[in-house]
Scaffold this motif. Structure first.
Motif: not given
Lengths: 293, 292
Positions: A72, B13, A137-138, B5, A146, A79, A48, A140-142, B110-113, A77, B107
């Motif tokens: 990223r 992105p 979390a899933l 989902a 990505p 966790p 990452l 947010v990841a989606l 782990a984001q694009p920042v 991601y 966390y």
């Protein structure tokens, strides 16, 4: 999609990841397998771009060292355990990450609906169950859809229903052509989701194989709980490990991972070593922490 | 969970611009600060002390207008020098260390920042929250002055508010440095308290002792005093009130005679240098930090 060349990450003198090289093709689903301390989580963090490792890491053509932020943006991601501020409300957490991911808030609402968390927007994160947190979390990841999803033991804190729900979503993601890289210590999850397994031991990649070769059974992996005399439990565990079985000794019997069509094999192995099995149970829906094997 | 989902297509992105990410983090920080006990407690304490000092200063002097405000400012100045650095250092120290301790830092990263965007966003958000907290206290204090003394010198009051906010942002930068290098909030807060003690008490006493032991000349004494942002703040406020720096002794007299009108700008420059250099140090340390 992922190219890792001689990735090494040291903390002081200890190499948590040592010269690991592998590639993951687009649409492939790859599991990272290994005991605690094998380097799975560190490797995920290196991929990452959170930890700056030696060697070369590329995701979707983005170099982790030089273009970490762009890298990223290609990764969702999840966790092991969702870490949000406890006081944050679910709706505002999604809005925040929607802003970071540059997607409209309507997309966040849509995803909450799809992971069945709609109606919970006003709830604070501390009031969510483990399963709800992982679904969040899933989601947010989606958010940005990505191409690569990276999961670090996503079901380790969930009950059976929560695990099944997360696995169902991951299988759907795989069917849709997403690339998936996940760390897990559950053979059933690896067998059902992974095309390949990267076996790590003390930071080194010792095997790049297929789940069917690691657990050669199409009948799925079950847990067999064996009861032997207490003073012989350690010997029994050693004998079974020597025969190539995954064993977990947790004080409530001896748990062994067995292919569904060869459940009696561990009993035969112990019998040949003059270790008497007093009783046994077949646990279809129980998987201990095999990483402690 | 629905397998739907994963069935909605969205554009490929792209990472956000740095400015947009900084603003996102700042907004989140302001929201979190305003709803936190820390913010409410600090705002309440500062407001009560500011109003109390204003009220007692005026009651003691029996005067009104600017004379009354000058006396009030002297009281407020000492209170500000104690409270504001403590508030800002504590806020800064808890920022990154708090995220690290809760496990949320990983966390977020782990984001694009980038790490720098996260740091600047948190700094901006905390700075805005602190400024708001101080403005509430000063607003109430000004209300007391207006009601009791029939009005205060608005320009002088605004100048005091501006200098105090500058001091808060500077000490917040120092707190961020502490936070970046600390693994736990308790450690960061402890180090922040030590820095506060050093700046508020030890440097004053050290300056006096140093002047005697090393027989510092007056210009050396002034330069050493200027190195402490709290002393720069104090001199700045006194100069801005059109009061003589003679109250600060020979170093003050030397400063006003030697630098004259450039002195306020020098003092602002010292404060800005502390703020910018500390924030830059926090940024570099955070970028280089190996473990999260």
């Amino acid at each position: 999609m992922i190219r890792a060349e001689r990735v090494t990450m040291k903390f002081g003198r200890v190499a948590a990841v040592n010269g690991v090289s592998f590639e993951v093709a687009p649409g492939e689903s790859v599991a990272l397998w290994g005991s605690n301390g094998a380097g799975k989580t560190t490797l995920v963090r290196c991929l990452l771009g959170i930890l700056r490792a030696r060697g070369r890491i590329e995701v979707g053509g983005c170099d982790a060292r030089r273009r970490g932020k762009a890298l990223r943006s290609l990764v969702g991601y999840v966790p092991q355990e969702l870490a949000f501020h406890d006081d944050t409300r679910l709706g505002s957490a999604m809005s925040f990450f929607a802003g970071i991911r540059r997607v409209p808030v309507s997309r966040a609402r849509e995803l909450l609906d799809q992971v069945e968390l709609d109606g919970h927007e006003r709830k604070r994160v501390r009031d969510l169950s483990g399963g709800m947190k992982q679904r969040l979390a899933l989601a947010v990841a989606l958010l940005a859809d990505p191409p690569l999803i990276v999961l670090d033991e996503p079901t380790s804190n969930l009950d059976a229903a929560g695990r099944a729900a997360v696995m169902k979503s991951l299988v759907a993601l795989k069917q849709r052509g997403k690339t998936i890289l996940f760390a897990s210590h559950r053979p059933d999850e690896v067998a059902s989701l992974a095309d390949r397994v990267l076996v790590l031991k003390r930071g080194r990649l010792i095997e790049d194989t297929r789940p069917s070769l690691l657990w050669p059974s199409e009948a799925g992996v079950l847990t067999l709980r064996l009861f032997v005399d207490a003073e012989r439990e350690s010997d029994a565990a050693g004998v079974l490990r020597g025969a190539g079985h995954l064993v977990n000794l947790n004080g409530h019997g001896l748990c062994v991972a067995v292919p569904g069509d060869r459940k009696a094999e561990p009993i035969e192995v112990l019998h040949r070593s003059d270790i008497r099995v007093r009783d046994f149970q077949v646990l279809a829906d129980y998987q201990p922490d095999w990483s402690r094997s | 969970m629905s397998s739907g989902a994963v069935q909605t297509a969205v554009p490929l992105p792209r990472p956000c611009s740095a400015a947009r990410n900084v603003i996102s983090f700042a907004r989140r920080e302001v929201r979190d600060a305003v709803s936190s006990r820390w913010f409410v407690l600090c705002t309440g304490a500062f407001a009560v002390l500011a109003v109390g000092v204003s009220f007692m200063s005026l009651a003691g002097s029996g005067s009104s207008g600017f004379a009354g405000f000058g006396r009030t400012t002297a009281g407020l100045l000492n209170m500000i020098m104690l409270i504001v650095p403590l508030m800002a250092l504590a806020a800064g120290a808890g920022s990154i260390a708090g995220e690290r301790e809760r496990g949320t830092l990983l966390y977020l990263l782990a984001q694009p920042v980038s790490r720098l965007e996260l740091l600047l966003g948190k700094y901006l958000g905390l700075g805005i929250a602190l400024t708001g907290s101080l403005c509430i206290g000063f607003g109430l204090s000004a209300g007391v002055l207006a009601a009791k003394a029939g009005g205060a010198d608005a320009a002088a009051m605004l100048m005091l508010v501006a200098f105090t906010c500058l001091l808060a942002w500077v000490m917040l930068s120092v707190g961020m440095v502490v936070s970046v290098v600390s693994r736990k909030v308790a450690v960061a807060t402890g180090v922040g308290l030590f820095v506060w003690l050093a700046l508020v008490f030890v440097s004053d006493l050290g300056l006096m002792a140093g002047a005697i032991v090393f027989k510092l000349r007056v210009q050396e004494l002034f330069i050493v005093a200027m190195l402490n942002p709290l002393q720069a703040f104090k001199m700045g406020v006194i100069v801005q009130m059109n009061a003589s720096l003679d109250v600060l002794g020979p170093a003050g007299m030397y400063a006003s005679q030697t630098y004259g009108r450039t002195l306020p700008w020098m003092l602002v420059g010292v404060l800005l240098a502390w703020g910018v250099l500390s924030l830059a140090a926090a940024g570099v340390l955070f970028q280089r930090k190996k473990s999260i």
